[in-house]
Design a protein around this motif. Structure first.
Motif, short mmCIF file in Angstrom:
data_model
loop_
_atom_site.label_atom_id
_atom_site.label_comp_id
_atom_site.label_asym_id
_atom_site.label_seq_id
_atom_site.Cartn_x
_atom_site.Cartn_y
_atom_site.Cartn_z
N ARG A 113 0.84 -1.21 0.00
CA ARG A 113 0.00 0.00 0.00
C ARG A 113 0.87 1.26 0.00
NH1 ARG A 113 -4.84 0.41 -1.64
NH2 ARG A 113 -6.06 -0.57 -0.01
N ALA A 114 2.00 1.22 0.70
CA ALA A 114 2.90 2.38 0.73
C ALA A 114 3.48 2.66 -0.65
CB ALA A 114 4.02 2.14 1.75
N VAL A 115 3.89 1.62 -1.36
CA VAL A 115 4.41 1.80 -2.72
C VAL A 115 3.32 2.34 -3.63
CG1 VAL A 115 5.36 0.61 -4.74
CG2 VAL A 115 6.19 0.04 -2.44
N GLN A 116 2.12 1.82 -3.49
CA GLN A 116 0.99 2.34 -4.28
C GLN A 116 0.78 3.82 -4.03
OE1 GLN A 116 -2.35 -0.22 -3.21
NE2 GLN A 116 -2.34 -1.08 -5.29
N LEU A 117 0.87 4.22 -2.77
CA LEU A 117 0.67 5.62 -2.41
C LEU A 117 1.61 6.53 -3.21
CD1 LEU A 117 -0.33 7.97 -0.56
CD2 LEU A 117 1.50 7.31 1.02
N VAL A 118 2.88 6.20 -3.24
CA VAL A 118 3.86 7.03 -3.93
C VAL A 118 3.61 7.03 -5.44
CG1 VAL A 118 6.30 7.38 -4.41
CG2 VAL A 118 5.58 6.66 -2.14
N LEU A 119 3.36 5.87 -6.01
CA LEU A 119 3.18 5.79 -7.45
C LEU A 119 1.91 6.49 -7.91
CD1 LEU A 119 4.26 2.07 -8.14
CD2 LEU A 119 5.62 4.16 -8.35
N LEU A 120 0.83 6.32 -7.15
CA LEU A 120 -0.45 6.92 -7.56
C LEU A 120 -0.49 8.42 -7.33
CD1 LEU A 120 -2.97 4.22 -6.22
CD2 LEU A 120 -2.22 4.58 -8.58
N LEU A 121 0.16 8.88 -6.28
CA LEU A 121 0.12 10.30 -5.96
C LEU A 121 1.16 11.10 -6.73
CD1 LEU A 121 -1.19 12.50 -4.17
CD2 LEU A 121 0.54 11.99 -2.45
N MET A 122 2.28 10.48 -7.10
CA MET A 122 3.38 11.24 -7.69
C MET A 122 3.75 10.80 -9.11
SD MET A 122 5.88 11.78 -4.39
CE MET A 122 6.90 12.92 -5.32
N LEU A 123 4.05 9.53 -9.30
CA LEU A 123 4.57 9.12 -10.61
C LEU A 123 3.49 9.13 -11.69
CD1 LEU A 123 6.92 8.20 -12.29
CD2 LEU A 123 6.43 5.84 -11.63
N VAL A 124 2.35 8.51 -11.43
CA VAL A 124 1.29 8.46 -12.45
C VAL A 124 0.84 9.86 -12.85
CG1 VAL A 124 -1.08 7.73 -12.93
CG2 VAL A 124 0.51 6.15 -11.80
N PRO A 125 0.51 10.76 -11.91
CA PRO A 125 0.10 12.11 -12.31
C PRO A 125 1.19 12.88 -13.05
CG PRO A 125 -0.52 11.68 -10.03
CD PRO A 125 0.39 10.57 -10.45
N LEU A 126 2.45 12.69 -12.64
CA LEU A 126 3.55 13.38 -13.32
C LEU A 126 3.62 12.97 -14.78
CD1 LEU A 126 6.10 15.11 -13.45
CD2 LEU A 126 7.39 13.16 -12.54
N LEU A 127 3.55 11.68 -15.05
CA LEU A 127 3.61 11.21 -16.43
C LEU A 127 2.41 11.69 -17.23
CD1 LEU A 127 4.88 7.55 -15.83
CD2 LEU A 127 6.17 9.46 -16.82
N LEU A 128 1.23 11.65 -16.63
CA LEU A 128 0.03 12.13 -17.33
C LEU A 128 0.16 13.62 -17.64
CD1 LEU A 128 -2.83 10.33 -15.36
CD2 LEU A 128 -1.79 9.66 -17.52
N ALA A 129 0.66 14.40 -16.69
CA ALA A 129 0.80 15.84 -16.91
C ALA A 129 1.84 16.14 -17.98
CB ALA A 129 1.18 16.54 -15.61
N LEU A 130 2.92 15.33 -18.05
CA LEU A 130 3.94 15.52 -19.08
C LEU A 130 3.37 15.26 -20.48
CD1 LEU A 130 7.07 13.90 -17.39
CD2 LEU A 130 6.72 16.32 -17.90
N GLY A 131 2.27 14.54 -20.56
CA GLY A 131 1.61 14.30 -21.83
C GLY A 131 0.81 15.48 -22.34
N ALA A 132 0.65 16.52 -21.51
CA ALA A 132 -0.10 17.74 -21.89
C ALA A 132 -1.45 17.41 -22.50
CB ALA A 132 0.74 18.59 -22.86
#
Length: 316
Positions: A79-98
């Motif tokens: 759950r801790a790993v999910q927290l970091v990936l869902l809150l930070m990595l996934v949104p960052l990649l989506l935002a980089l897609g403009a």
């Protein structure tokens, strides 16, 4: 009891164990289809933008449907790993897609006008204000572990699905206005994002220290009720999870800082080029006027000493 509690966790579960998160899977398919259709319609859309967006969707699905998803309600660390990936990595990649820029370029004029009006509204201005968007990134982990929210994600299917969706949304509300690749309600200096990035690192470290040395096992009755006879103890599981939040959070934050610094460099170069072009045009006009007799003669005096916007820098 989650069925995976009876099966010991193993590293290969990250690639050979799968479960289905219907909401995330359906949303990922819809978003991927819409994005690819928009990129094709627009034509000439940067491939790296498409790769970033589709990569974000892939990480989202993997985080919730792979072994991480299968053991998310069994192990604190998952759950801790999910927290970091869902809150930070996934949104960052989506935002980089403009994606909002792509949407704006493919909408008809009326739809584009409505989108701009929505982005310029009061709600957008409030959500994209640096302090507000920063709180939306920093507060969720603390609220998750120190309110009933965490227990709800473990005991309720709806709460678990909400965890998978809400964290990504909150992360987007942070990365969107900080990167400023998509239209925003108000543009703020990119350096603010760099400063906030370091603040976020401090809060991540503080949360990790509380989880590591706070002396309290989060959701202990729930995890004890699983009665699993394999893997780490409850305290050890939380210790590993706390370290995962600290280390993984810092590692995931690096691409964001790199993206911001790159934006600062690109923006600075563009501004310098615009200033140089304006100064060159002014010099050419001054030279042409002097040559035609319609302006001051070229007497060897540097032109910038007479320019009202520059001469104060040289004691003029």
């Amino acid at each position: 009891m989650p069925h995976s509690a009876a099966v010991p966790w193993h590293w290969s579960a990250l690639v050979d164990t799968w479960t289905l998160e219907p909401a995330v899977a359906a949303l990922a398919v819809l978003l991927a289809g819409g994005y690819l259709a928009g990129a094709r319609r627009r034509g000439g859309w940067p491939r790296y933008r498409t790769a970033a967006f589709l990569g974000g969707l892939a990480v989202w699905v993997w985080t919730t449907c792979s072994g991480l998803g299968a053991y998310e309600r069994v192990l604190f660390t998952d759950r801790a790993v999910q927290l970091v990936l869902l809150l930070m990595l996934v949104p960052l990649l989506l935002a980089l897609g403009a994606p909002v820029s792509l949407l704006a370029e493919t909408l008809p004029p009326a739809g584009r006008a409505r989108l701009r009006a929505a982005l310029g509204g009061r709600a957008s201005r409030v959500l994209m204000f640096p302090l507000v968007s920063t709180v939306l990134l920093i507060a969720p982990p603390w609220l998750l572990y120190f309110t009933p929210w965490y227990g709800t994600t473990l005991s309720s299917t709806a709460g678990n699905t909400g965890f998978h969706l809400l964290l990504v949304l909150l992360g987007l509300l942070y990365f969107w206005p900080r990167l400023q690749l998509d239209p925003v309600a108000h543009e703020y200096p990119l350096l603010i994002g760099v400063v906030i990035g370091f603040v976020e690192v401090v809060f991540d470290a503080a949360l990790a220290l509380v989880l590591l040395y706070g002396g309290h096992v989060i959701a202990e009755p729930y995890y004890a009720s699983l009665a699993r006879d394999w893997g780490p103890s409850l305290a050890r599981d939380q210790f590993v999870g706390g370290n995962a939040i600290w280390i993984l959070g810092d590692l995931v934050g690096l691409p964001f800082l790199v993206a911001l610094i790159r934006r600062l460099i690109v923006t600075g170069r563009a501004e310098n080029a615009a200033v140089d072009a304006a100064l060159d045009a002014a010099e050419q006009a001054r030279t042409a006027a002097a040559a035609s007799g319609g302006g001051p003669a070229a007497d060897g005096r540097p032109w910038w000493l007479d320019d009202p916007n520059l001469r104060h820098r040289y004691g003029g």
